[in-house]
Scaffold this active site. Structure first.
Site, PDB file in Angstrom:
ATOM      1  N   ILE A   1     -12.951   0.441  -2.601  1.00  0.00           N
ATOM      2  CA  ILE A   1     -14.375   0.809  -2.664  1.00  0.00           C
ATOM      3  C   ILE A   1     -14.635   1.994  -1.723  1.00  0.00           C
ATOM      4  O   ILE A   1     -14.152   2.009  -0.597  1.00  0.00           O
ATOM      5  CB  ILE A   1     -15.274  -0.377  -2.228  1.00  0.00           C
ATOM      6  CG1 ILE A   1     -14.980  -1.618  -3.085  1.00  0.00           C
ATOM      7  CG2 ILE A   1     -16.743  -0.009  -2.308  1.00  0.00           C
ATOM      8  CD1 ILE A   1     -15.669  -2.878  -2.595  1.00  0.00           C
TER       9      ILE A   1
ATOM     10  N   GLY B   1     -10.867  -2.044   0.496  1.00  0.00           N
ATOM     11  CA  GLY B   1      -9.752  -1.647  -0.377  1.00  0.00           C
ATOM     12  C   GLY B   1     -10.072  -0.373  -1.142  1.00  0.00           C
ATOM     13  O   GLY B   1     -10.080   0.729  -0.591  1.00  0.00           O
TER      14      GLY B   1
ATOM     15  N   GLY C   1      -0.457 -10.127  -3.836  1.00  0.00           N
ATOM     16  CA  GLY C   1      -0.410  -9.011  -2.874  1.00  0.00           C
ATOM     17  C   GLY C   1      -1.737  -8.736  -2.208  1.00  0.00           C
ATOM     18  O   GLY C   1      -1.933  -7.662  -1.638  1.00  0.00           O
TER      19      GLY C   1
ATOM     20  N   GLY D   1      -5.254  -5.132  -2.920  1.00  0.00           N
ATOM     21  CA  GLY D   1      -4.307  -4.864  -4.008  1.00  0.00           C
ATOM     22  C   GLY D   1      -3.744  -3.453  -3.892  1.00  0.00           C
ATOM     23  O   GLY D   1      -4.344  -2.578  -3.263  1.00  0.00           O
TER      24      GLY D   1
ATOM     25  N   GLU E   1      -2.897 -10.369   3.864  1.00  0.00           N
ATOM     26  CA  GLU E   1      -2.184  -9.661   4.923  1.00  0.00           C
ATOM     27  C   GLU E   1      -0.815 -10.329   5.100  1.00  0.00           C
ATOM     28  O   GLU E   1      -0.591 -11.449   4.623  1.00  0.00           O
ATOM     29  CB  GLU E   1      -2.959  -9.750   6.241  1.00  0.00           C
ATOM     30  CG  GLU E   1      -4.326  -9.113   6.212  1.00  0.00           C
ATOM     31  CD  GLU E   1      -4.285  -7.613   5.973  1.00  0.00           C
ATOM     32  OE1 GLU E   1      -3.639  -6.893   6.741  1.00  0.00           O
ATOM     33  OE2 GLU E   1      -4.900  -7.156   4.993  1.00  0.00           O
TER      34      GLU E   1
ATOM     35  N   LYS F   1     -13.284  -5.526   9.905  1.00  0.00           N
ATOM     36  CA  LYS F   1     -13.992  -4.643   8.969  1.00  0.00           C
ATOM     37  C   LYS F   1     -15.464  -4.499   9.324  1.00  0.00           C
ATOM     38  O   LYS F   1     -16.040  -3.410   9.192  1.00  0.00           O
ATOM     39  CB  LYS F   1     -13.830  -5.182   7.538  1.00  0.00           C
ATOM     40  CG  LYS F   1     -12.410  -5.014   6.996  1.00  0.00           C
ATOM     41  CD  LYS F   1     -12.194  -5.812   5.719  1.00  0.00           C
ATOM     42  CE  LYS F   1     -10.810  -5.552   5.134  1.00  0.00           C
ATOM     43  NZ  LYS F   1     -10.479  -6.456   4.034  1.00  0.00           N
TER      44      LYS F   1
ATOM     45  N   VAL G   1       0.830  -1.213   0.000  1.00  0.00           N
ATOM     46  CA  VAL G   1       0.000   0.000   0.000  1.00  0.00           C
ATOM     47  C   VAL G   1       0.866   1.264   0.000  1.00  0.00           C
ATOM     48  O   VAL G   1       0.611   2.207  -0.765  1.00  0.00           O
ATOM     49  CB  VAL G   1      -0.964  -0.008   1.212  1.00  0.00           C
ATOM     50  CG1 VAL G   1      -1.816   1.267   1.231  1.00  0.00           C
ATOM     51  CG2 VAL G   1      -1.858  -1.241   1.173  1.00  0.00           C
TER      52      VAL G   1
ATOM     53  N   VAL H   1       9.437   9.162   4.257  1.00  0.00           N
ATOM     54  CA  VAL H   1       8.946   7.777   4.313  1.00  0.00           C
ATOM     55  C   VAL H   1       9.699   7.065   5.431  1.00  0.00           C
ATOM     56  O   VAL H   1      10.933   7.094   5.463  1.00  0.00           O
ATOM     57  CB  VAL H   1       9.199   7.041   2.972  1.00  0.00           C
ATOM     58  CG1 VAL H   1       8.759   5.582   3.071  1.00  0.00           C
ATOM     59  CG2 VAL H   1       8.478   7.736   1.828  1.00  0.00           C
TER      60      VAL H   1
HETATM   61  N1  HSE Z   1      -5.968  -8.826   3.099  1.00  0.00           N
HETATM   62  C1  HSE Z   1      -7.057  -7.973   2.801  1.00  0.00           C
HETATM   63  C2  HSE Z   1      -7.993  -8.680   1.825  1.00  0.00           C
HETATM   64  C3  HSE Z   1      -6.535  -6.697   2.208  1.00  0.00           C
HETATM   65  O1  HSE Z   1      -7.609  -9.727   1.304  1.00  0.00           O
HETATM   66  O2  HSE Z   1      -9.106  -8.220   1.621  1.00  0.00           O
HETATM   67  C4  HSE Z   1      -7.537  -5.607   2.118  1.00  0.00           C
HETATM   68  O3  HSE Z   1      -8.047  -5.244   3.348  1.00  0.00           O
END
Ligand code: HSE
Length: 374
Positions: A119, A117, A170, A285, A173, A188, A11, A30
């Site tokens: 959305i 992600g 990717g 992603g 987590e 979430k 990210v 950074v």
């Molecule tokens: N690991 C999480 C997923 C990343 O696969 O949705 C996004 O939150």
């Protein structure tokens, strides 16, 4: 806006790239433990270089994990810096501290990329809840699990091969257990419920079952019965009573959730005025997620604070009654509650969500999937 970016992984790198051509915001520093050289940002291993830099007004946290992300974010708020984060574990776990603290210090706190992600889910939930009572939130919130279940269902991949692919792309987590055991989805739905219902959910009262025990024979069973397995979260608030849980769920072929492919998410709220509103897009992603982080930075520039007022602690009561598919275990409780069998698997009589999850906790090798409510 001058940004101190914490983390330069999937990210963080995306945020750096997407801000590079903008003239309203710039990644100035950074913080990253690897040796990276960037043309137009200072790279440091020391968070104090960001914290003590008064020209940096916004900290973007893209490290993931709870520690030291919590300590860094807390210190940044104390120092009067705005926060943008994609870290749902952080926000869900330290909701009671970080959200009131951000308000007290008068800083913005945005975390849209933490759920869904790319959305615009939390940002729309913010708008939805100010106009109406939200009755329900939930859906497919984890790209990794959806990728695995979809690959097993449509392509006949093994669980292990599908997980490796999701990691290589990717989506997963750092510790994929967080995805496949449903913890990521759990964070979430807790965060979404907090915002939708104006509460702070007692996380201990939200049960979660993941997908790690699913086998090819289970998927064959589902297909033979016209069903598709998805990891689905539910948060409901009815007559002041909140229920919330995460579990594999069997949806009928043809339902919108059944068709969600690859790393995509499908997240829904039901509002008293609007009815069902669903949001579909890439839930994981680099660039989808970084896109929402940069959107949040733009919202900070527009002076937007958190998505809803901080609400009181509430315990979920999971008295919903559902039938379940169960494989990989057998005992007297299951025998007493059997309605029918599909090969070696059992379909239970309707049992409460609470009772089923308590049983599964005592039988961690079992795979359970609820039949979706009609
Ligand atoms: N690991 C999480 C997923 C990343 O696969 O949705 C996004 O939150």
């Amino acid at each position: 806006m001058k940004i101190g970016l914490l983390g330069f992984g999937v990210v963080g790198r995306g945020v750096y790239d997407l801000t590079a051509t903008r003239d309203d915001m710039k990644v100035a520093k950074v913080v990253c433990l690897e040796d990276v050289t960037l043309p137009d940002a200072e790279v440091t291993k020391n968070f104090q270089d960001v914290l003590c830099d008064d020209t940096i007004d916004t900290v973007v946290e893209a490290m993931g994990g709870l520690h030291p992300a919590y300590e860094f974010v807390r210190a940044a708020i104390e120092a009067g810096k705005h926060i943008v984060t994609s870290n749902k574990a952080l926000v869900a776990s330290f909701y009671d501290e970080l959200i009131p603290l951000a308000k007290e210090k008068g800083v913005c706190f945005r975390c849209t990329a933490a759920v869904g992600g790319g959305i615009g889910w939390l940002s729309e939930l913010e708008r939805a809840r100010r106009m109406q009572t939200i009755e329900k939130v939930g859906g497919i919130m984890n790209g990794t699990c959806n990728y695995i279940l979809d690959s097993m269902t449509r392509l006949g991949l093994t669980y292990a091969d599908a997980l490796s692919q999701a990691q290589a792309l990717g989506y997963a987590e750092a510790n994929p257990t967080t995805d496949v055991e449903g913890i990521d989805t759990w964070h979430k739905v807790i965060l979404s419920s907090n915002i939708a219902f104006g509460i702070s959910l007692d996380t201990d009262t939200v049960p979660v079952a993941g997908i790690s025990k699913i086998k090819a024979s289970d998927v064959e069973n589902f297909t033979a019965h016209g069903l598709v397995c998805k990891l689905i979260s539910t948060g409901k608030c009815q007559d002041g009573k909140v229920s919330a849980y995460v579990q594999p769920t069997l949806v009928k072929q043809g339902e919108p959730e059944s068709a969600v492919p690859a790393n995509y998410n499908l997240i829904t709220f039901v509002g008293a005025a609007s009815g069902r509103m669903s949001f579909y897009g890439q839930g994981a992603g680099r660039y989808p997620t970084a896109y929402n982080v940069v959107q949040d930075c733009a919202d900070v520039l527009a002076g937007k604070g958190f998505y809803s007022p901080y609400g009181e602690k509430v315990a979920a009561k999971n008295t919903d009654v559902l039938s379940y598919y169960v494989s990989g275990a057998a005992d007297s409780w299951l025998k007493d509650n059997t309605q029918e069998t599909w090969g070696d698997a059992i379909i239970t009589k309707p049992v409460s969500v609470e009772e089923m999850h308590a049983w599964r906790k005592a039988n961690p090798e079992a795979f359970i999937a609820a039949f979706a409510e009609n």
